[in-house]
Design an enzyme around this catalytic site. Structure first.
Site, PDB file in Angstrom:
ATOM      1  N   GLY A  42       0.773  -1.240   0.000  1.00 48.22           N
ATOM      2  CA  GLY A  42       0.000   0.000   0.000  1.00 48.22           C
ATOM      3  C   GLY A  42       0.799   1.280   0.000  1.00 48.22           C
ATOM      4  O   GLY A  42       0.365   2.284  -0.548  1.00 48.22           O
ATOM      5  N   GLU A  97       3.836   4.413   5.895  1.00 47.62           N
ATOM      6  CA  GLU A  97       2.599   3.627   5.783  1.00 47.62           C
ATOM      7  C   GLU A  97       1.560   4.395   4.972  1.00 47.62           C
ATOM      8  O   GLU A  97       1.560   5.618   4.939  1.00 47.62           O
ATOM      9  CB  GLU A  97       2.020   3.363   7.187  1.00 47.62           C
ATOM     10  CG  GLU A  97       2.210   1.957   7.711  1.00 47.62           C
ATOM     11  CD  GLU A  97       1.374   0.891   6.992  1.00 47.62           C
ATOM     12  OE1 GLU A  97       1.002   1.072   5.821  1.00 47.62           O
ATOM     13  OE2 GLU A  97       1.104  -0.137   7.627  1.00 47.62           O
ATOM     14  N   ASP A  98       0.682   3.654   4.350  1.00 44.16           N
ATOM     15  CA  ASP A  98      -0.417   4.288   3.627  1.00 44.16           C
ATOM     16  C   ASP A  98      -1.493   4.752   4.602  1.00 44.16           C
ATOM     17  O   ASP A  98      -1.953   5.886   4.558  1.00 44.16           O
ATOM     18  CB  ASP A  98      -1.012   3.327   2.590  1.00 44.16           C
ATOM     19  CG  ASP A  98      -1.268   1.927   3.144  1.00 44.16           C
ATOM     20  OD1 ASP A  98      -1.068   1.694   4.365  1.00 44.16           O
ATOM     21  OD2 ASP A  98      -1.677   1.052   2.361  1.00 44.16           O
ATOM     22  N   ASP A 101      -5.215   2.209  10.721  1.00 35.84           N
ATOM     23  CA  ASP A 101      -6.626   1.983  11.036  1.00 35.84           C
ATOM     24  C   ASP A 101      -6.722   1.604  12.510  1.00 35.84           C
ATOM     25  O   ASP A 101      -6.780   2.480  13.383  1.00 35.84           O
ATOM     26  CB  ASP A 101      -7.150   0.906  10.086  1.00 35.84           C
ATOM     27  CG  ASP A 101      -8.626   0.612  10.254  1.00 35.84           C
ATOM     28  OD1 ASP A 101      -9.267   1.243  11.103  1.00 35.84           O
ATOM     29  OD2 ASP A 101      -9.142  -0.258   9.537  1.00 35.84           O
ATOM     30  N   LYS A 129      -7.085   6.862  10.390  1.00 31.18           N
ATOM     31  CA  LYS A 129      -8.525   6.827  10.651  1.00 31.18           C
ATOM     32  C   LYS A 129      -8.796   7.279  12.072  1.00 31.18           C
ATOM     33  O   LYS A 129      -8.170   6.798  13.014  1.00 31.18           O
ATOM     34  CB  LYS A 129      -9.061   5.410  10.438  1.00 31.18           C
ATOM     35  CG  LYS A 129      -9.224   5.077   8.988  1.00 31.18           C
ATOM     36  CD  LYS A 129     -10.054   3.844   8.790  1.00 31.18           C
ATOM     37  CE  LYS A 129     -10.044   3.461   7.329  1.00 31.18           C
ATOM     38  NZ  LYS A 129     -10.737   2.189   7.077  1.00 31.18           N
ATOM     39  N   PHE A 150     -14.087   2.760   4.578  1.00 32.49           N
ATOM     40  CA  PHE A 150     -13.119   2.005   3.788  1.00 32.49           C
ATOM     41  C   PHE A 150     -12.761   2.809   2.542  1.00 32.49           C
ATOM     42  O   PHE A 150     -13.633   3.209   1.778  1.00 32.49           O
ATOM     43  CB  PHE A 150     -13.702   0.647   3.393  1.00 32.49           C
ATOM     44  CG  PHE A 150     -12.698  -0.230   2.711  1.00 32.49           C
ATOM     45  CD1 PHE A 150     -11.719  -0.878   3.441  1.00 32.49           C
ATOM     46  CD2 PHE A 150     -12.710  -0.388   1.337  1.00 32.49           C
ATOM     47  CE1 PHE A 150     -10.770  -1.673   2.810  1.00 32.49           C
ATOM     48  CE2 PHE A 150     -11.764  -1.186   0.697  1.00 32.49           C
ATOM     49  CZ  PHE A 150     -10.795  -1.832   1.443  1.00 32.49           C
ATOM     50  N   ASP A 157      -5.894  -0.686  -1.903  1.00 28.75           N
ATOM     51  CA  ASP A 157      -6.644  -1.533  -2.838  1.00 28.75           C
ATOM     52  C   ASP A 157      -7.946  -2.055  -2.257  1.00 28.75           C
ATOM     53  O   ASP A 157      -8.202  -1.983  -1.053  1.00 28.75           O
ATOM     54  CB  ASP A 157      -5.801  -2.757  -3.223  1.00 28.75           C
ATOM     55  CG  ASP A 157      -5.782  -3.817  -2.118  1.00 28.75           C
ATOM     56  OD1 ASP A 157      -5.532  -3.444  -0.943  1.00 28.75           O
ATOM     57  OD2 ASP A 157      -6.071  -4.990  -2.413  1.00 28.75           O
ATOM     58  N   ARG A 163      -5.294   0.545  -6.710  1.00 28.65           N
ATOM     59  CA  ARG A 163      -4.113   1.166  -6.102  1.00 28.65           C
ATOM     60  C   ARG A 163      -3.599   2.331  -6.936  1.00 28.65           C
ATOM     61  O   ARG A 163      -2.947   3.231  -6.424  1.00 28.65           O
ATOM     62  CB  ARG A 163      -2.968   0.145  -5.976  1.00 28.65           C
ATOM     63  CG  ARG A 163      -3.238  -0.996  -5.011  1.00 28.65           C
ATOM     64  CD  ARG A 163      -1.947  -1.784  -4.789  1.00 28.65           C
ATOM     65  NE  ARG A 163      -2.177  -3.076  -4.184  1.00 28.65           N
ATOM     66  CZ  ARG A 163      -2.309  -3.302  -2.883  1.00 28.65           C
ATOM     67  NH1 ARG A 163      -2.271  -2.291  -2.035  1.00 28.65           N
ATOM     68  NH2 ARG A 163      -2.494  -4.518  -2.417  1.00 28.65           N
TER      69      ARG A 163
HETATM   70  P1  5GP Z   1      -4.461  -1.560  10.926  1.00 31.18           P
HETATM   71  O1  5GP Z   1      -3.638  -2.732  11.354  1.00 31.18           O
HETATM   72  O2  5GP Z   1      -3.939  -0.237  11.376  1.00 31.18           O
HETATM   73  O3  5GP Z   1      -5.912  -1.755  11.296  1.00 31.18           O
HETATM   74  O4  5GP Z   1      -4.529  -1.583   9.360  1.00 31.18           O
HETATM   75  C1  5GP Z   1      -3.447  -1.308   8.577  1.00 31.18           C
HETATM   76  C2  5GP Z   1      -3.608  -1.912   7.205  1.00 31.18           C
HETATM   77  O5  5GP Z   1      -4.963  -2.291   6.895  1.00 31.18           O
HETATM   78  C3  5GP Z   1      -3.226  -0.888   6.175  1.00 31.18           C
HETATM   79  O6  5GP Z   1      -1.841  -0.885   5.937  1.00 31.18           O
HETATM   80  C4  5GP Z   1      -4.055  -1.313   4.986  1.00 31.18           C
HETATM   81  O7  5GP Z   1      -3.364  -2.305   4.271  1.00 31.18           O
HETATM   82  C5  5GP Z   1      -5.291  -1.922   5.587  1.00 31.18           C
HETATM   83  N1  5GP Z   1      -6.400  -0.937   5.642  1.00 31.18           N
HETATM   84  C6  5GP Z   1      -6.890  -0.318   6.737  1.00 31.18           C
HETATM   85  N2  5GP Z   1      -7.893   0.523   6.415  1.00 31.18           N
HETATM   86  C7  5GP Z   1      -8.020   0.441   5.066  1.00 31.18           C
HETATM   87  C8  5GP Z   1      -8.889   1.095   4.122  1.00 31.18           C
HETATM   88  O8  5GP Z   1      -9.753   1.931   4.424  1.00 31.18           O
HETATM   89  N3  5GP Z   1      -8.723   0.748   2.819  1.00 31.18           N
HETATM   90  C9  5GP Z   1      -7.799  -0.156   2.395  1.00 31.18           C
HETATM   91  N4  5GP Z   1      -7.734  -0.400   1.090  1.00 31.18           N
HETATM   92  N5  5GP Z   1      -6.969  -0.790   3.259  1.00 31.18           N
HETATM   93  C10 5GP Z   1      -7.070  -0.487   4.580  1.00 31.18           C
END
Ligand code: 5GP
Length: 178
Positions: A42, A97-98, A101, A129, A150, A157, A163
């Protein structure tokens, strides 16, 4: 070209934010070498654009991780698909990081990387987020706080697609053709 979904952050807004983050990182690391660690897949666009806005010497490395769980929800159990190629002992690391969440992925990565005794680790994330971080993570360089929808685009993606969109857009999976 027609845009997809409800655009949340435009290409111009992303460019402005990335330039701001690049300036902040350049100022903070004026006297030290930085190792940028991009989290695949990402973060590949954020990494490419952000690194070109950084005015101090940087090195690059990448990790690829996958979180177990369904496509739109993080499970917190992280599998390392590709590890760093470099030693990070004594290095100043900036993880790119992208999106953050729940914070579970970064929490896992931070624990994993601190064991390797870097001099410092900071986080640069294009998107954070709001309100739903299960584990609070300090994101020093953050592009945008976004609502807990989302999103896809600019590296993010849905089932491997979107992407390459130059903007970030809110996608409702129910609206997609099956
Ligand atoms: P976390 O572990 O912080 O919940 O999530 C991190 C990963 O979940 C991100 O690097 C990404 O790959 C995926 N992710 C979380 N939220 C989103 C979203 O809204 N859209 C997409 N495409 N991926 C997400």
């Amino acid at each position: 070209m027609e845009t997809l979904g409800t655009v949340l952050i435009t290409e111009e807004q992303i460019a402005d934010a990335v330039a701001r983050l690049g300036a902040e990182i350049s100022a903070d690391y004026a006297d030290s070498d930085v190792l940028l660690v991009g989290i695949l897949k990402g973060a590949f666009l954020t990494m490419a654009d952000l690194s070109r806005q950084i005015q101090v010497p940087v090195e690059f490395d990448f990790m690829a991780v996958s979180s177990y769980g369904d496509a739109t929800k993080s499970s917190g159990v992280v599998r390392i698909l590709k590890d760093l190629e470099q030693e990070i002992s004594g290095r100043h690391v900036v993880i790119v990081e992208d999106i953050v969440d729940t914070g579970l992925t970064l929490h896992y990565l931070l624990e994993n990387l601190w064991v390797r005794k870097p001099a410092s680790i900071e986080i640069a994330a294009l998107l954070v987020k709001e309100g739903i971080q299960e584990i609070p993570i300090e994101v020093k360089y953050r592009g945008f706080n976004i609502p807990p929808d989302f999103v896809v685009g600019y590296g993010l993606d849905y089932t491997g697609l979107y992407r390459n969109l130059p903007y970030v857009t809110v996608l409702d999976p129910d609206d997609l053709p099956s």
